[in-house]
Enzyme design. Structure first.
Site, PDB file in Angstrom:
ATOM      1  CE  LYS A   1      -4.312   1.885   1.532  1.00 30.87           C
ATOM      2  NZ  LYS A   1      -5.399   1.584   2.626  1.00 30.87           N
TER       3      LYS A   1
ATOM      4  CD  GLU B   1     -19.008  -1.659   9.410  1.00 31.56           C
ATOM      5  OE1 GLU B   1     -18.990  -2.811   9.425  1.00 31.56           O
ATOM      6  OE2 GLU B   1     -17.881  -0.616   9.083  1.00 31.56           O
TER       7      GLU B   1
ATOM      8  NE  ARG C   1     -22.320  -3.219   5.034  1.00 32.18           N
ATOM      9  CZ  ARG C   1     -20.868  -3.481   3.805  1.00 32.18           C
ATOM     10  NH1 ARG C   1     -20.378  -3.888   4.415  1.00 32.18           N
ATOM     11  NH2 ARG C   1     -21.105  -2.482   2.684  1.00 32.18           N
TER      12      ARG C   1
HETATM   13  C1  LIG Z   1     -18.318  -0.523   5.704  1.00 32.83           C
HETATM   14  C2  LIG Z   1     -16.967   0.441   5.692  1.00 32.83           C
HETATM   15  N1  LIG Z   1     -16.232   0.137   7.132  1.00 32.83           N
HETATM   16  C3  LIG Z   1     -15.959   0.944   6.752  1.00 32.83           C
HETATM   17  C4  LIG Z   1     -15.273   1.966   5.605  1.00 32.83           C
HETATM   18  C5  LIG Z   1     -14.372   2.156   5.536  1.00 32.83           C
HETATM   19  N2  LIG Z   1     -13.280   1.945   4.820  1.00 32.83           N
HETATM   20  C6  LIG Z   1     -12.199   2.504   3.948  1.00 32.83           C
HETATM   21  S1  LIG Z   1     -11.045   1.332   3.046  1.00 32.83           S
HETATM   22  C7  LIG Z   1     -11.232   0.605   4.540  1.00 32.83           C
HETATM   23  C8  LIG Z   1      -9.556  -0.539   4.505  1.00 32.83           C
HETATM   24  C9  LIG Z   1      -9.773  -1.496   3.150  1.00 32.83           C
HETATM   25  O1  LIG Z   1      -8.720  -2.304   3.582  1.00 32.83           O
HETATM   26  P1  LIG Z   1      -8.711  -3.405   2.881  1.00 32.83           P
HETATM   27  O2  LIG Z   1     -10.175  -4.306   1.512  1.00 32.83           O
HETATM   28  O3  LIG Z   1      -7.511  -3.810   2.278  1.00 32.83           O
HETATM   29  O4  LIG Z   1      -8.420  -2.405   0.963  1.00 32.83           O
HETATM   30  P2  LIG Z   1      -6.703  -1.394   1.045  1.00 32.83           P
HETATM   31  O5  LIG Z   1      -7.553  -0.001   1.725  1.00 32.83           O
HETATM   32  O6  LIG Z   1      -5.899  -2.254   1.651  1.00 32.83           O
HETATM   33  O7  LIG Z   1      -6.118  -1.838  -0.736  1.00 32.83           O
HETATM   34  C10 LIG Z   1     -12.011   0.539   5.605  1.00 32.83           C
HETATM   35  C11 LIG Z   1     -12.026   0.817   7.343  1.00 32.83           C
HETATM   36  C12 LIG Z   1     -15.876   1.027   4.515  1.00 32.83           C
HETATM   37  N3  LIG Z   1     -15.372   2.049   3.905  1.00 32.83           N
HETATM   38  N4  LIG Z   1     -17.015   0.654   4.465  1.00 32.83           N
END
Ligand SMILES: Cc1ncc(C[n+]2csc(CCOP(=O)(O)OP(=O)(O)O)c2C)c(N)n1
Length: 634
Positions: free
Chosen positions: A284, A370, A398
């Site tokens: 990342k 959530e 959610r």
């Molecule tokens: C339901 C929900 N909860 C929390 C978030 C906030 N959020 C956005 S990106 C993220 C992390 C995602 O991690 P990953 O799937 O590994 O993707 P990366 O950012 O590492 O590419 C979070 C927690 C969200 N978008 N949707």
């Protein structure tokens, strides 16, 4: 001329050599770093998937083949390669490109996103629709390891793996959610990555594709290629046994920054049928000049220095609500050992990271889950603890069933702290926290509150602590706090179920304001006073239960109550109050003034508030309009 300058659609990629593809990756990175330094945005995730995006667009034929990106915050390279490069300067701006993916923005955005873990379900639905329509394109879901920890992702895997529908899942594993990833799935994926076989698989696959690329790349070779691939993978199958057991053919792990290897893999995987999963390892924030720090560069503000990631013009605003919450709760936890905090993968976003530092054993990050977070909090509450579930308003959607079924029906004292409640500016419509007033008011036994200042937020946390049973919710916005907040020990609890009359006027209109609207209403009242309209202003910090005594006095002195709230006008506080007032004093009219029943797209928060008539000017205009139209009760 850069290679990127020649790419106006994925079709332009197909003729590039391996060297040019690598050059393209460098160009895309450079372009994104420069462009995001002006616009701000989710730079970290995008930088990590530059090569992956190029390889996917090379090996598949979008938009006929459908790429379903999870969350969508990693979609910037995809936007750049699918004809939106020239509009990247408008990213997250009013009328500009969305910070996520959106069907209405481009035919290449197969499915809209913003919330995590929807991609596998959506891709499976698309595949089912394709099959019923007797079509034969490919569907690829691209999901991160953080989102793979979400329950919804398992529901999708479970459904897809039980059948033989043609669907590909690409697991983009960078060991990061926003913060470092958590959970057993994360541990499993890390063990796969660290498996000594990984490097052997990589080099073995590398050889196969090298041979394939040496002049024998014609389609008729694909069969042989697949066969060799299968033999090779079978020999080292152990890494993905979990996915294999769930009904997916597993491929990987492969290096997500090696374009050639990925193109070879995707081309081969394309030719299989049934559910398959390609496990790709990426970094990342890769290539960010200030260092490849995943969490720090997850998202950056507009006008930052790409060399340091720091904002160029320092903000002189007060600390934001998130910080006030995190600090206040950390201090209150020193007073009350029963308090614990739960976050669903948003520790810095909610301010829970401040608790984590001070009270690590009372901090729980459950991952992007959530619904689970809410039920987990309920379980803790049965043991005499006072769990604080710190979750954004939009993501708590959610957990609605869990709030009703697991918390409220069992009278459990879970405290819900809803950050980003209301309009969220550039984050746009997927992240808007507009529905929590409506959904929280509907929950039996739920206390619903909204502070008008940081000190009141801490006071409401104290009120929540003082309540022995039943859930309590507190909502606050994505903004700077209007006040500078002192130590929690100097702030008293807000008396339960009370409002505060801030200004008593002789006009027939009283403005009943909620949370952020209190300051705006007070300002509107000052403007109106100059014009000779002396309106009453009330801070309705408790939405449920209401302050019966203050309401009775207001009904006695006023003919119209204008309820102003930063949430949907549909079934909000105005609607709730109207139903109560109808029983008490039917001659008094209650006018609900909230966010209209439509989608509010990305713009600055101030602009969104103004568009909805929820700034001081809009509120004053509403009062004037009530007078002008003779709409007031006679
Ligand atoms: C339901 C929900 N909860 C929390 C978030 C906030 N959020 C956005 S990106 C993220 C992390 C995602 O991690 P990953 O799937 O590994 O993707 P990366 O950012 O590492 O590419 C979070 C927690 C969200 N978008 N949707």
């Amino acid at each position: 001329m850069t290679v990127l300058a020649r790419i106006n659609s994925p079709a332009d990629l197909k003729g590039l050599s391996s060297i040019e593809l690598k050059q393209l990756a460098d160009d895309v990175r450079e372009f994104l770093i420069e462009s995001c330094s002006n616009t701000g945005g989710h730079i970290g995730a995008g930088l990590g998937v530059v090569e992956l995006t190029i390889a996917l667009h090379y090996a598949f034929d979008a938009p006929r083949d459908q790429l379903v990106w999870d969350v969508g915050h990693q979609g910037y390279p995809h936007k750049v390669l699918t004809g939106r490069r020239d509009r990247m300067a408008t990213l997250r701006h009013e009328g500009g490109l969305s910070g996520f993916l959106k069907r209405s923005e481009s035919p290449y955005d197969a499915f809209g996103a913003g919330h995590a873990a929807t991609s596998i379900s959506a891709a499976l639905g698309i595949a089912a629709g394709r099959d019923l329509n007797h079509d034969d394109f490919k569907v690829v879901a691209i999901i991160g390891d953080g989102s793979m920890g979400s329950g919804l992702a398992y529901e999708g895997l479970n459904n897809a793996g039980a059948g033989d529908r043609d669907i590909i899942v690409v697991l983009n594993d960078n060991e990061m959610s926003i913060a470092p990833n958590v959970g057993a799935m994360h541990k499993y994926l890390t063990s796969v990555q660290r498996n000594p076989l990984y490097n052997r698989v990589r080099s073995s696959l590398g050889q196969i594709f090298e041979q394939h690329d040496k002049g024998k790349g014609a389609v008729h070779d694909i069969g042989a290629l697949i066969k060799r691939w299968e033999e090779s993978v079978k020999a080292f199958l152990t890494p993905g046994v979990l996915f294999e057991e769930l009904g997916f053919r597993y491929f990987g792990p492969i290096d997500g920054h090696d374009i050639d290897q990925m193109i070879g893999t995707f081309k081969a995987v394309r030719e299989f049928k049934g559910p398959r999963l390609v496990h790709v390892i990426t970094q990342k924030g890769k290539g960010f000049p200030a260092g490849e720090h995943g969490e720090k560069w997850h998202a950056l503000p507009p006008g930052h220095d790409p060399a340091t990631g720091k904002q160029l013009t320092a903000s002189r605003a007060n600390p934001n609500w998130t910080t006030v919450f995190g600090r206040g709760l950390t201090e209150l936890m020193e007073e009350d050992a029963r308090l614990v905090v739960i976050t669903a993968a948003m520790s810095s976003g909610t301010g829970a990271n401040l608790v984590q530092k001070a009270h690590p054993s009372r901090f729980f990050d459950v991952g992007i889950a959530e619904g689970h977070a809410v039920t987990f909090a309920a379980g803790m509450a049965t043991q005499g603890l006072r769990p604080v579930a710190a979750i954004y308003s939009t993501f708590l959607q959610r957990g609605f069933d869990n709030i009703v079924h697991d918390v409220a029906l069992q009278h459990l004292p879970v405290i819900f702290c809803l950050d980003r409640a209301g309009l969220v500016g550039e984050d746009g419509e997927t992240h808007a926290g507009l529905y929590d007033i409506a959904y929280m008011l509907a929950v039996p036994h739920m206390t619903v509150t909204a502070p008008s200042s940081g000190a009141e937020l801490v006071g409401l946390l104290r009120s929540a602590m003082a309540r022995g049973a039943d859930p309590f919710s507190i909502r606050y916005p994505r903004d700077a706090c209007p006040d500078v907040v002192g130590p929690a020990r100097e702030i008293a609890a807000v008396p339960y179920g009370t409002w505060e009359v801030l200004r008593r006027g002789n006009d027939e209109v009283a403005i009943l304001a909620v949370g952020t609207m209190v300051a705006q209403a007070a300002k509107a009242a000052e403007t109106l006073a100059v014009e000779g309209l002396d309106v009453t202003v009330v801070n309705c910090r408790f939405l449920k239960p209401i302050d019966q005594e203050t309401l009775a006095a207001l009904l006695h002195d006023h003919k119209t109550l204008l309820v102003v709230e930063e949430g949907t006008v549909v079934n909000g506080f105005g609607a709730y109050l109207a139903s109560l007032v109808e029983q008490m004093e039917p001659q008094v009219r209650v006018i609900a003034h909230g966010v209209p029943d439509r989608v509010v797209y990305a713009a600055s928060r101030a602009r969104q508030l103004s568009l909805c008539g929820l700034d001081a000017e809009g509120i004053a205009a509403k009062v004037r309009a009530l007078h002008d139209a003779g709409a007031l009760a006679g």
